[in-house]
Design a protein around this motif. Structure first.
Motif, PDB file in Angstrom:
ATOM      1  N   PRO A 180       0.819  -1.215   0.000  1.00  0.00           N
ATOM      2  CA  PRO A 180       0.000   0.000   0.000  1.00  0.00           C
ATOM      3  C   PRO A 180       0.854   1.267   0.000  1.00  0.00           C
ATOM      4  CG  PRO A 180      -0.786  -1.568   1.640  1.00  0.00           C
ATOM      5  CD  PRO A 180       0.529  -2.081   1.147  1.00  0.00           C
ATOM      6  N   ARG A 181       0.342   2.305  -0.643  1.00  0.00           N
ATOM      7  CA  ARG A 181       1.076   3.575  -0.747  1.00  0.00           C
ATOM      8  C   ARG A 181       1.342   4.187   0.627  1.00  0.00           C
ATOM      9  NH1 ARG A 181      -0.836   8.601  -0.936  1.00  0.00           N
ATOM     10  NH2 ARG A 181      -2.975   7.838  -1.145  1.00  0.00           N
ATOM     11  N   GLN A 182       0.438   3.950   1.578  1.00  0.00           N
ATOM     12  CA  GLN A 182       0.578   4.566   2.907  1.00  0.00           C
ATOM     13  C   GLN A 182       1.495   3.763   3.836  1.00  0.00           C
ATOM     14  OE1 GLN A 182      -2.217   3.416   1.436  1.00  0.00           O
ATOM     15  NE2 GLN A 182      -4.025   4.610   2.007  1.00  0.00           N
ATOM     16  N   THR A 183       2.263   2.804   3.305  1.00  0.00           N
ATOM     17  CA  THR A 183       3.121   1.961   4.143  1.00  0.00           C
ATOM     18  C   THR A 183       4.278   2.771   4.703  1.00  0.00           C
ATOM     19  OG1 THR A 183       2.568  -0.022   2.899  1.00  0.00           O
ATOM     20  CG2 THR A 183       4.586  -0.089   4.189  1.00  0.00           C
ATOM     21  N   LYS A 184       4.500   2.657   6.024  1.00  0.00           N
ATOM     22  CA  LYS A 184       5.522   3.440   6.711  1.00  0.00           C
ATOM     23  C   LYS A 184       6.747   2.624   7.079  1.00  0.00           C
ATOM     24  CE  LYS A 184       2.862   7.113   6.844  1.00  0.00           C
ATOM     25  NZ  LYS A 184       3.163   8.315   6.048  1.00  0.00           N
ATOM     26  N   GLY A 185       6.621   1.302   7.145  1.00  0.00           N
ATOM     27  CA  GLY A 185       7.761   0.483   7.554  1.00  0.00           C
ATOM     28  C   GLY A 185       7.394  -0.986   7.507  1.00  0.00           C
ATOM     29  N   ALA A 186       8.354  -1.816   7.911  1.00  0.00           N
ATOM     30  CA  ALA A 186       8.151  -3.262   7.812  1.00  0.00           C
ATOM     31  C   ALA A 186       8.672  -3.980   9.038  1.00  0.00           C
ATOM     32  CB  ALA A 186       8.845  -3.811   6.564  1.00  0.00           C
ATOM     33  N   VAL A 187       7.983  -5.062   9.396  1.00  0.00           N
ATOM     34  CA  VAL A 187       8.439  -6.009  10.411  1.00  0.00           C
ATOM     35  C   VAL A 187       8.809  -7.297   9.688  1.00  0.00           C
ATOM     36  CG1 VAL A 187       7.784  -7.417  12.409  1.00  0.00           C
ATOM     37  CG2 VAL A 187       7.017  -5.040  12.252  1.00  0.00           C
ATOM     38  N   ILE A 188      10.017  -7.784   9.913  1.00  0.00           N
ATOM     39  CA  ILE A 188      10.445  -9.062   9.350  1.00  0.00           C
ATOM     40  C   ILE A 188      10.346 -10.101  10.450  1.00  0.00           C
ATOM     41  CG2 ILE A 188      12.327 -10.343   8.292  1.00  0.00           C
ATOM     42  CD1 ILE A 188      13.358  -7.784   7.134  1.00  0.00           C
ATOM     43  N   PHE A 189       9.644 -11.186  10.168  1.00  0.00           N
ATOM     44  CA  PHE A 189       9.389 -12.206  11.182  1.00  0.00           C
ATOM     45  C   PHE A 189      10.001 -13.529  10.774  1.00  0.00           C
ATOM     46  CE2 PHE A 189       6.832 -15.917  12.293  1.00  0.00           C
ATOM     47  CZ  PHE A 189       6.886 -15.873  13.670  1.00  0.00           C
ATOM     48  N   GLY A 190      10.522 -14.262  11.762  1.00  0.00           N
ATOM     49  CA  GLY A 190      10.941 -15.638  11.529  1.00  0.00           C
ATOM     50  C   GLY A 190      12.420 -15.782  11.279  1.00  0.00           C
ATOM     51  N   GLN A 191      12.746 -16.523  10.229  1.00  0.00           N
ATOM     52  CA  GLN A 191      14.136 -16.816   9.907  1.00  0.00           C
ATOM     53  C   GLN A 191      14.408 -16.445   8.452  1.00  0.00           C
ATOM     54  OE1 GLN A 191      15.264 -20.795  10.811  1.00  0.00           O
ATOM     55  NE2 GLN A 191      17.410 -20.475  10.346  1.00  0.00           N
ATOM     56  N   PRO A 192      14.452 -15.146   8.168  1.00  0.00           N
ATOM     57  CA  PRO A 192      14.603 -14.725   6.779  1.00  0.00           C
ATOM     58  C   PRO A 192      16.022 -14.977   6.269  1.00  0.00           C
ATOM     59  CG  PRO A 192      14.772 -12.848   8.224  1.00  0.00           C
ATOM     60  CD  PRO A 192      14.418 -14.027   9.098  1.00  0.00           C
ATOM     61  N   GLY A 193      16.143 -15.209   4.996  1.00  0.00           N
ATOM     62  CA  GLY A 193      17.456 -15.328   4.379  1.00  0.00           C
ATOM     63  C   GLY A 193      18.036 -13.951   4.113  1.00  0.00           C
ATOM     64  N   ARG A 194      19.301 -13.932   3.753  1.00  0.00           N
ATOM     65  CA  ARG A 194      19.989 -12.659   3.495  1.00  0.00           C
ATOM     66  C   ARG A 194      19.316 -11.892   2.361  1.00  0.00           C
ATOM     67  NH1 ARG A 194      25.133 -10.528   4.389  1.00  0.00           N
ATOM     68  NH2 ARG A 194      25.067  -8.364   3.671  1.00  0.00           N
ATOM     69  N   ARG A 195      18.860 -12.627   1.354  1.00  0.00           N
ATOM     70  CA  ARG A 195      18.223 -11.981   0.219  1.00  0.00           C
ATOM     71  C   ARG A 195      16.951 -11.241   0.632  1.00  0.00           C
ATOM     72  NH1 ARG A 195      14.549 -13.818  -3.276  1.00  0.00           N
ATOM     73  NH2 ARG A 195      14.445 -12.879  -5.335  1.00  0.00           N
ATOM     74  N   MET A 196      16.163 -11.880   1.515  1.00  0.00           N
ATOM     75  CA  MET A 196      14.928 -11.264   1.969  1.00  0.00           C
ATOM     76  C   MET A 196      15.198  -9.997   2.782  1.00  0.00           C
ATOM     77  SD  MET A 196      11.925 -12.706   4.481  1.00  0.00           S
ATOM     78  CE  MET A 196      11.772 -14.265   3.646  1.00  0.00           C
ATOM     79  N   THR A 197      16.185 -10.073   3.677  1.00  0.00           N
ATOM     80  CA  THR A 197      16.480  -8.913   4.521  1.00  0.00           C
ATOM     81  C   THR A 197      17.058  -7.762   3.703  1.00  0.00           C
ATOM     82  OG1 THR A 197      18.659  -9.833   5.084  1.00  0.00           O
ATOM     83  CG2 THR A 197      16.840 -10.349   6.564  1.00  0.00           C
ATOM     84  N   ASP A 198      17.918  -8.075   2.736  1.00  0.00           N
ATOM     85  CA  ASP A 198      18.477  -7.022   1.882  1.00  0.00           C
ATOM     86  C   ASP A 198      17.384  -6.356   1.057  1.00  0.00           C
ATOM     87  OD1 ASP A 198      20.972  -7.566   2.837  1.00  0.00           O
ATOM     88  OD2 ASP A 198      21.667  -8.665   1.073  1.00  0.00           O
ATOM     89  N   MET A 199      16.433  -7.168   0.571  1.00  0.00           N
ATOM     90  CA  MET A 199      15.339  -6.643  -0.232  1.00  0.00           C
ATOM     91  C   MET A 199      14.475  -5.693   0.606  1.00  0.00           C
ATOM     92  SD  MET A 199      12.506  -8.819  -2.412  1.00  0.00           S
ATOM     93  CE  MET A 199      13.761  -9.970  -2.965  1.00  0.00           C
ATOM     94  N   ALA A 200      14.170  -6.102   1.833  1.00  0.00           N
ATOM     95  CA  ALA A 200      13.334  -5.268   2.702  1.00  0.00           C
ATOM     96  C   ALA A 200      14.044  -3.976   3.078  1.00  0.00           C
ATOM     97  CB  ALA A 200      12.961  -6.045   3.960  1.00  0.00           C
ATOM     98  N   ALA A 201      15.339  -4.084   3.395  1.00  0.00           N
ATOM     99  CA  ALA A 201      16.108  -2.901   3.785  1.00  0.00           C
ATOM    100  C   ALA A 201      16.198  -1.895   2.638  1.00  0.00           C
ATOM    101  CB  ALA A 201      17.504  -3.319   4.236  1.00  0.00           C
ATOM    102  N   GLY A 202      16.242  -2.391   1.404  1.00  0.00           N
ATOM    103  CA  GLY A 202      16.294  -1.495   0.260  1.00  0.00           C
ATOM    104  C   GLY A 202      14.951  -0.894  -0.106  1.00  0.00           C
ATOM    105  N   TYR A 203      13.872  -1.523   0.346  1.00  0.00           N
ATOM    106  CA  TYR A 203      12.527  -1.112  -0.040  1.00  0.00           C
ATOM    107  C   TYR A 203      11.882  -0.195   0.992  1.00  0.00           C
ATOM    108  CZ  TYR A 203       8.263  -1.870  -2.794  1.00  0.00           C
ATOM    109  OH  TYR A 203       7.169  -1.706  -3.609  1.00  0.00           O
ATOM    110  N   PHE A 204      12.175  -0.446   2.281  1.00  0.00           N
ATOM    111  CA  PHE A 204      11.540   0.318   3.360  1.00  0.00           C
ATOM    112  C   PHE A 204      12.578   1.129   4.133  1.00  0.00           C
ATOM    113  CE2 PHE A 204       8.940  -3.508   2.771  1.00  0.00           C
ATOM    114  CZ  PHE A 204       7.715  -2.926   2.489  1.00  0.00           C
ATOM    115  N   ARG A 205      12.194   2.299   4.543  1.00  0.00           N
ATOM    116  CA  ARG A 205      13.096   3.149   5.324  1.00  0.00           C
ATOM    117  C   ARG A 205      13.243   2.634   6.749  1.00  0.00           C
ATOM    118  NH1 ARG A 205      12.271   9.635   6.609  1.00  0.00           N
ATOM    119  NH2 ARG A 205      14.204   9.889   7.813  1.00  0.00           N
ATOM    120  N   HIS A 206      12.156   2.104   7.308  1.00  0.00           N
ATOM    121  CA  HIS A 206      12.161   1.642   8.702  1.00  0.00           C
ATOM    122  C   HIS A 206      11.844   0.157   8.748  1.00  0.00           C
ATOM    123  CE1 HIS A 206      12.295   5.847   9.788  1.00  0.00           C
ATOM    124  NE2 HIS A 206      11.160   6.070   9.148  1.00  0.00           N
TER     125      HIS A 206
END
Length: 339
Positions: free
Chosen positions: A122-148
């Motif tokens: 959604p356009r109004q998204t302010k940040g993300a919570v990563i849950f569980g056991q994410p791989g490096r690819r998932m965390t890098d993708m989230a960090a590049g996509y969300f500011r928080h």
């Protein structure tokens, strides 16, 4: 959708819905609360903050439309009705709701190329919570996509963001130590193995007592009832002379116990079983399951609080918050049988 619409769909009174979404004590039974929150989630309902503020005679800063938080979870997460993820997401949703945030869930797999491919953010998204056991690819993708970004779970992830942790390594070590203190030295393991804090805790607890890691005692399985069934079956087929089993998750234990019992093995007289989670059904397993209590719902609440505080500029330093665990002794563990 209005409170009246939610009440009609849930089959309860408007006052009951109001009490639930405003977190009043003893608002309703757990099943009713789950039903109401499911409708809130599906409909995207959000109270009219301006009307609430006018009624209270105060100026409310959150009279703007609701914003979104994305919760990203990996494909290995158990999302069943009574899973760790379900308890976590309940806490996350209900805490975020207090601050006029709604949760959007994104299911990530190793094949997902981009976040927009996984789900429409959604356009109004302010940040993300990563849950569980994410791989490096998932965390890098989230960090590049969300500011928080906030990570929450039982694994210590090497991420440059706020982290809400209940230490799975120490929880697993405590579970294995419980078996060792009872006199068990032949302890099997069923669960994830690769880069998993529970498996590492299992190995560390044995090493601390100078006990070897025996391959025939270790079965890699998915985190599910079926994983517990197949894992226990494999241990039996291996002919391993184990006297106790440490299961990574309650769902695995729930599958392993009847599989062992079907081989005329008595729990705990012949085989002791312990796990991690303390999910709601742990007491309905026969015998009742001894397990490590992980505060899953509180992990969700703290993740929401921390992320929203970060979004609002409330803190600047990177935080790591560690929540406590404790052992819940029930009926599935005892001293090993003497021959």
């Amino acid at each position: 959708m209005t409170l009246k619409d939610i009440a009609k769909e849930a089959g309860v009174s408007v006052s009951t819905v109001s009490r639930v979404i405003h977190h009043k004590p003893n608002a309703a039974g757990k099943d009713v609360q789950k039903k109401i929150w499911a409708i809130v989630r599906k409909s995207g309902y959000m109270p009219n903050a301006a009307a609430q503020s006018l009624k209270a005679g105060i100026e409310h800063p959150s009279s703007m439309p609701a914003s979104y938080i994305v919760c990203i979870f990996d494909g290995s997460a158990d999302t069943g009705a009574d899973s760790f993820f379900t308890s976590f997401s309940e806490g996350l949703e209900q805490e975020a709701f207090k601050y006029r945030y709604l949760i959007k869930y994104i299911y990530m797999t190793s094949e997902t190329e981009t976040l927009s491919e996984a789900a429409q953010v959604p356009r109004q998204t302010k940040g993300a919570v990563i849950f569980g056991q994410p791989g490096r690819r998932m965390t890098d993708m989230a960090a590049g996509y969300f500011r928080h970004v906030v990570y929450a779970g039982i694994n210590h992830q090497a991420m440059n963001c706020d982290r809400i942790i209940c230490d799975g390594h120490e929880a697993a070590a405590a579970a294995v130590s419980e078996l060792l203190d009872l006199g068990h030295t032949k302890i099997a393991y069923i669960g994830s193995i690769s880069n998993d804090s529970c498996y590492d805790g299992y190995c560390a607890a044995l090493a601390l007592r100078n006990l070897p890691i025996r391959n025939e005692y270790i079965v890699s399985s998915e985190i599910s009832f079926g994983g517990g069934q197949s894992g226990a079956q494999k241990l039996l087929e291996n002919g391993a002379d184990f006297t106790a089993v440490f299961c990574q998750d309650d769902s695995i234990a729930a599958g392993a116990i009847p599989t062992l019992q079907n081989r005329n093995l008595r729990i705990p007289k012949d085989i002791s079983v312990i796990s991690v989670g303390d999910l709601k059904y742990a007491q309905s397993i026969s015998p009742m399951l001894t397990t490590i209590h992980i505060p899953a719902e509180e992990l969700g609440r703290m993740a929401a609080k921390t992320l929203i505080d970060r979004i609002n500029g409330g803190h600047r330093l990177t935080l790591t918050v560690t929540l406590p665990f404790f052992i819940v002794r029930r009926e599935s563990c005892s001293e090993p049988k003497s021959y």
